[in-house]
Design an enzyme around this catalytic site. Structure first.
Site, PDB file in Angstrom:
ATOM      1  N   ARG A 279       5.515   4.277   6.008  1.00 55.12           N
ATOM      2  CA  ARG A 279       5.145   4.131   7.418  1.00 55.12           C
ATOM      3  C   ARG A 279       5.229   2.668   7.846  1.00 55.12           C
ATOM      4  NH1 ARG A 279      -0.882   5.613   5.973  1.00 55.12           N
ATOM      5  NH2 ARG A 279      -1.711   3.550   5.491  1.00 55.12           N
ATOM      6  N   ASP A 280       4.864   2.413   9.078  1.00 56.10           N
ATOM      7  CA  ASP A 280       4.946   1.037   9.574  1.00 56.10           C
ATOM      8  C   ASP A 280       3.726   0.251   9.079  1.00 56.10           C
ATOM      9  OD1 ASP A 280       2.977   2.254  11.007  1.00 56.10           O
ATOM     10  OD2 ASP A 280       3.737   1.716  12.987  1.00 56.10           O
ATOM     11  N   GLU A 281       3.694   0.019   7.777  1.00 54.94           N
ATOM     12  CA  GLU A 281       2.600  -0.750   7.203  1.00 54.94           C
ATOM     13  C   GLU A 281       3.149  -1.570   6.040  1.00 54.94           C
ATOM     14  OE1 GLU A 281      -1.099   1.134   7.096  1.00 54.94           O
ATOM     15  OE2 GLU A 281      -2.090  -0.621   6.279  1.00 54.94           O
TER      16      GLU A 281
ATOM     17  N   TRP B   8     -11.611  -6.636  -1.351  1.00 50.92           N
ATOM     18  CA  TRP B   8     -10.237  -7.019  -0.992  1.00 50.92           C
ATOM     19  C   TRP B   8     -10.047  -8.488  -1.395  1.00 50.92           C
ATOM     20  CZ3 TRP B   8     -11.847  -2.471   0.293  1.00 50.92           C
ATOM     21  CH2 TRP B   8     -10.944  -1.482   0.590  1.00 50.92           C
TER      22      TRP B   8
ATOM     23  N   ASP C  30       0.822  -1.201   0.000  1.00 48.40           N
ATOM     24  CA  ASP C  30       0.000   0.000   0.000  1.00 48.40           C
ATOM     25  C   ASP C  30       0.856   1.251   0.000  1.00 48.40           C
ATOM     26  OD1 ASP C  30       0.862  -0.692   2.560  1.00 48.40           O
ATOM     27  OD2 ASP C  30      -0.779   0.353   3.542  1.00 48.40           O
TER      28      ASP C  30
ATOM     29  N   ASP D 255      -6.295  -2.718  -2.707  1.00 44.99           N
ATOM     30  CA  ASP D 255      -5.532  -1.746  -3.486  1.00 44.99           C
ATOM     31  C   ASP D 255      -5.066  -2.388  -4.800  1.00 44.99           C
ATOM     32  OD1 ASP D 255      -5.539  -1.331  -0.663  1.00 44.99           O
ATOM     33  OD2 ASP D 255      -3.989   0.179  -0.834  1.00 44.99           O
TER      34      ASP D 255
ATOM     35  N   HIS E  52       0.685   6.227  -2.149  1.00 45.39           N
ATOM     36  CA  HIS E  52      -0.267   5.119  -2.127  1.00 45.39           C
ATOM     37  C   HIS E  52      -0.819   5.021  -3.544  1.00 45.39           C
ATOM     38  CE1 HIS E  52      -1.239   3.686   1.921  1.00 45.39           C
ATOM     39  NE2 HIS E  52      -2.385   3.190   1.473  1.00 45.39           N
TER      40      HIS E  52
ATOM     41  N   GLU F 263      -2.458   8.920  -0.523  1.00 47.91           N
ATOM     42  CA  GLU F 263      -3.455   7.996   0.023  1.00 47.91           C
ATOM     43  C   GLU F 263      -4.825   8.669   0.130  1.00 47.91           C
ATOM     44  OE1 GLU F 263      -2.562   6.900   4.076  1.00 47.91           O
ATOM     45  OE2 GLU F 263      -3.802   5.108   3.950  1.00 47.91           O
TER      46      GLU F 263
HETATM   47  C1  BGC Z   1      -4.031   0.664   3.933  1.00 52.10           C
HETATM   48  C2  BGC Z   1      -4.867   0.565   2.687  1.00 52.10           C
HETATM   49  C3  BGC Z   1      -5.721  -0.647   2.832  1.00 52.10           C
HETATM   50  C4  BGC Z   1      -6.620  -0.365   4.000  1.00 52.10           C
HETATM   51  C5  BGC Z   1      -7.680  -1.364   4.253  1.00 52.10           C
HETATM   52  C6  BGC Z   1      -4.924   0.869   5.099  1.00 52.10           C
HETATM   53  O1  BGC Z   1      -4.238   0.974   6.275  1.00 52.10           O
HETATM   54  O2  BGC Z   1      -3.081   1.668   3.813  1.00 52.10           O
HETATM   55  O3  BGC Z   1      -4.168   0.702   1.563  1.00 52.10           O
HETATM   56  O4  BGC Z   1      -6.405  -1.048   1.714  1.00 52.10           O
HETATM   57  O5  BGC Z   1      -5.874  -0.140   5.169  1.00 52.10           O
HETATM   58  O6  BGC Z   1      -8.447  -0.967   5.271  1.00 52.10           O
END
Ligand code: BGC
Length: 927
Positions: A505-507, A566, A501, A514, A793, A772
């Protein structure tokens, strides 16, 4: 009401005017979408080539493929592994190998010739080759090695201040080495290597290969990818040293928004598995494998983490450790454990490379000793700096996407990710560069740098999966060209082993929602066939026993499963890969997983409305304003869409029974949808833009109400003062739906909208990637909540699909795949006076360009051999449109959806074609 999903019209067959002298040639040979791959599972050996040749209307009428165990046999034509014989077919991609069983770990050479439309044969192509993967069970003789129970084998000099808890949680990088003799001339050598964590392999003082962050990210509990390198040229007779540096990576480092190390997800420390296979000229073999004979220690890299960054103490680097003649005193025996049953698979994806270097646009001093470097582009990678200072000096590099109002680096939106690299100098000149981390940044803050910092000493290194560019776009509007580049940069920054995504950041997770909305744009932008091929294995690995596809893949214990839009990526992305690359192998591989997903939804929703088992139910994620699209409407629309795609998929892989079953399912869902959500006047429940977009895009509005539903969509857009109100889910289809229903002028209004929420707003704020959130930063309110505000994003960049398919008009006939039968239907409009672009398809490059000048419209296309195209040019006076030879259209039709507008229809084949005629004015609708 029930009807069937749309079926494709028969493709046209244009007349040929090939110059007699010009033969076709077969070029661009690929296996499993890759050029000369080392390590392909036998079941994935699918071949492709691109027929090339001058003239118009050129096509391949037949082909012949030869495959042999070596080039001599290939060239002699004797003792072949496969001779396809002459196959009467225009197919030039997705040719499954059908010869003798392929040996594991074998090398095969292959070539192809083609016959043109007159039956004239090409010469044989230049030979290409592929090597098959090792036997996953018997091919490996190596063991896992690492630092063992000792976490650190050196005592770094004491540092001032309190210990840093994050750094303490991280591992020092293991250095591993093994010296071995070679006493005969070498014919060839292959290094098969992987890590639980990340590795950088070394041989005799050289880095092996040019990949970074290998072996990439998979669910390591399900499959571990390995890479194979040709290291023939790195070996010498006498002593040799093979080695590796490891890092935690996705296996043992910080991953996702879980504020703890990934030990919880996979493992606690990195390990290496390597097998060097040397074939001597006398035909004998020698293997050097990871085992207890390897030596290990920790050294200069004190920690290396994808999210946190790296810390190097150059004083601790054991120079020459990976080359012969090194004194390994102080090294200890590596910790060693046997291999378990987790399958080792040849990496099917492209490697991660440094693909570009960017020099600073400016360097400013923000505070004493703090330099802010602006690279002018938000990107993913790291910074390389040359420095020369006294031993013990520490240079610190922090990274951020944007600057705060006071000119300092803005890092709040990184959440717990640190994105910080530190280097302690050893008292000599040094090149400071991390290699086991990733940062999302446009700006870097450098502190502790000895002396003045000059632009020539710094570069940003752009790092991502090596997905070659496939698409291009330019137009009369500079801001639109910038938007196009931003979409591409968003993809580059996030296609890193898996489609993530965001990179900062911490993700940084492989979110399926996406990916599905961006998949078609991604394929037009760049060659992602192998990339998605790899990731779809991750998607299948993550699938729950219930059949539910997860929210993210690889799966972590952080997210749910079964979520509409998703989980549906598990059907949409394979379908998209087939559609764009003609790859039926991917459909066959995943058909079982897709079927299990369809069964999962149907079990929970026997009334054909998808209201149950919606997982995390994100709905139209991040829709501006109130997202009141009914959740079951969105979910049911996606289910119907899945069913329609499954019917196409089943047809493509010759499963007519399944295709009929999914068509029947589609009809039932469609009826249930219409009954539940569509009113007699074509209004959709809730009236959100996304509700209309989904109902129309997924063909769920009864045919007789389609045009009124489209009018209601336009009314909803007008109600929002010509702004969109779609989130991640609605945004990808809104412009395509408007164009497909004859409202391209409204599509252009949204595209060109300058005020929030709009794409142009981001561009006008200086964005160099896709944000984003539409309002990531606004003049009135500054930054959006730091809690969730990425500036890189790709999801809202799904508008790229419309730029290619509609604005430029580079599309395929409905129901076809692999760009054999094109539909070239440009949609001029808005402020644009011209636009042009190209797409390098599996059949070769397709380019399109149009221009409006006064009341004239000109459209020019260039097509490769072996395609047919229906060219459709919008014009109020379609009958007056002419091709370059002055010929009128083959027919005149009604421009889709646009009441009263017409199009001139021509049928062409390869070559350059130009058409011109009176321009189209879009009908003025009563708004
Ligand atoms: C992400 C998104 C993702 C979403 C789903 C977010 O934290 O950055 O790209 O699809 O969460 O809830």
């Amino acid at each position: 009401m029930t009807t069937s999903p749309p079926t494709s019209p028969a493709p046209s067959s244009p007349a040929s005017s090939a110059p007699a002298s010009s033969r076709l040639t077969a070029a661009g040979l690929r296996c499993a979408h890759l050029v000369n791959p080392l390590g392909v599972p036998s079941s994935r050996v699918r071949l492709s080539w691109v027929p090339e040749g001058a003239g118009t209307g050129r096509s391949q009428s037949a082909y012949q493929v030869l495959v042999a165990a070596d080039e001599a046999r290939l060239l002699s034509g004797h003792d072949l592994a496969w001779d396809s014989g002459r196959v009467e077919s225009s197919c030039s991609a997705d040719i499954a190998y059908a010869g003798c069983p392929l040996a594991r770990g074998g090398r095969y050479a292959w070539r192809v010739r083609v016959w043109d439309e007159n039956g004239t044969a090409s010469g044989w192509s230049t030979p290409a080759w592929f090597e098959t993967e090792l036997d996953p069970a018997d091919g490996w003789h190596a063991s896992w090695i690492g630092l063992g129970r000792v976490r650190d084998s050196v005592t770094p000099p004491a540092e001032a201040g309190a210990p840093d808890p994050v750094a303490m949680a991280l591992n020092p990088a293991p250095y591993l080495r093994r010296a071995f003799p070679v006493d005969k001339p070498v014919a060839s050598a292959r290094l098969h290597v992987t890590a639980l964590g990340l590795y950088e392999a070394r041989l005799n003082g050289h880095r092996v290969g040019d990949a970074f962050l290998a072996p990439g990210w998979t669910d390591y509990t399900r499959r571990i990818p390995y890479q194979t390198y040709d290291v023939t040229g790195l070996l010498t007779e006498g002593e040799n040293v093979v080695g590796a540096v490891l890092a935690d990576g996705w296996y043992a480092g910080f991953v996702g928004f879980d504020a703890k190390r990934a030990g919880a997800h996979y493992g606690t420390g990195p390990e290496l598995l390597a097998q060097l296979v040397i074939t001597f000229r006398d035909g004998t073999r020698q293997q050097v494998v990871t085992d207890e004979q390897w030596q290990a220690r920790s050294a200069a890299i004190r920690h290396a983490d994808l999210l946190m960054g790296e810390r190097h103490d150059l004083r601790l680097e054991p120079h020459g450790w990976d080359a012969p003649g090194f004194d390994a005193a102080g090294w200890r025996a590596a910790g060693c454990r046997g291999r378990d049953s987790r399958p080792l698979v040849a990496d099917p994806g492209p490697p991660i490379h440094v693909t570009e270097e960017i020099t600073p646009r400016s360097i400013t001093s923000y505070a004493a000793g703090r330099h802010i470097i602006d690279f002018g582009q938000n990107l993913t990678g790291w910074v390389r700096i040359r420095a020369d200072g006294s031993a013990g000096t520490t240079v610190r590099v922090r990274h951020g996407e944007v600057l705060a109002g006071d000119g300092s680096l803005y890092t709040e939106n990184l959440r717990t990710a640190r994105q910080t690299d530190e280097f302690t100098l050893d008292g000599g000149p040094a090149v400071l560069e991390p290699r086991f981390t990733l940062h999302g940044f446009r700006y870097a803050e450098v502190s502790g740098y000895p002396g003045d910092l000059y632009a020539g000493d710094v570069a940003a290194r752009v790092v991502h999966s090596d997905i070659a560019p496939a698409g291009s776009f330019s137009s009369s509007e500079a801001w639109l060209d910038r938007l196009f580049r931003n979409i591409d940069w968003g993809q580059r920054g996030n296609f890193i082993s898996v489609p993530t995504d965001c990179p900062q950041r911490d993700e940084r997770l492989g979110w399926l929602g996406d990916a599905q909305i961006f998949a078609r744009t991604a394929c037009y932008n760049r060659d992602v066939a192998a990339f998605f091929g790899k990731w779809l294995d991750d998607v299948a690995d993550a699938q729950l026993p219930s059949g539910a596809f997860t929210d993210v893949a690889p799966r972590l214990n952080l997210s749910g499963a079964g979520t509409p839009a998703w989980g549906d990526a598990g059907v949409i992305v394979p379908w998209t890969v087939w559609k764009m690359y003609g790859d039926r192998g991917i459909l066959r591989r995943h058909f079982g997983a897709m079927t299990a997903w369809m069964d999962f939804i149907e079990r929970a929703n026997p009334d054909y409305l998808r209201g149950k088992d919606l997982g995390n139910n994100y709905n139209d994620w991040l829709a501006p304003g109130d997202d009141d699209t009914p959740h079951d409407l969105l979910a049911t629309a996606y289910w119907a869409h899945d069913a329609a795609l499954m019917a196409e998929i089943a047809d493509a892989i010759s499963r007519p029974g399944d295709a009929a079953g999914y068509r029947a399912l589609w009809s039932k869902i469609r009826s249930a949808f219409a009954d539940a959500f569509v009113a007699d006047d074509g209004q959709l429940a809730s009236g959100t833009q996304t509700a209309y977009v989904l109902g129309l895009h997924m063909q769920l509005v009864p045919d007789e109400l389609r045009s009124s539903a489209a009018d209601h969509l336009v009314a909803a857009i007008r109600h929002a003062d010509w702004h969109l109100t779609t989130g991640f889910v609605g945004v990808g289809y809104i412009l395509p739906v408007l164009s497909a229903t004859g409202h391209s002028h409204v599509a252009y209004r949204l595209l060109e909208q300058e005020t929030l929420p709009s794409w142009r707003y981001m561009v006008d704020q200086g964005a160099t990637t896709i944000w984003e959130r539409w309002d990531g930063w606004t003049e009135e309110r500054g930054f959006q909540s730091a809690w969730m505000n990425s500036f890189n994003h790709y999801a809202l960049g799904s508008v790229g699909e419309w730029l290619y398919r509609f604005l430029l008009g580079i599309d395929q006939e409905p129901g076809t795949a692999g760009f054999g039968h094109l539909l070239l239907r440009p949609h001029p409009g808005g402020q644009l006076s011209w636009a042009r672009g190209a797409y390098r398809s599996v059949r070769g490059p397709i380019s399109s360009g149009w221009e409006r000048s006064g009341d004239r419209f000109t459209f020019r296309v260039e097509l490769p051999p072996n395609v047919t195209a229906s060219v459709r040019i919008p014009s109020d006076h379609a009958a007056q449109v002419r091709d370059a030879g002055g010929n009128p259209p083959a027919s005149v039709g009604a421009f889709p959806g646009a009441r009263g507008a017409h199009e001139a229809i021509f049928h062409v084949g390869s070559g350059i074609h130009e058409f011109s005629g009176p321009a189209m004015t879009y009908p003025h609708l009563p708004f």
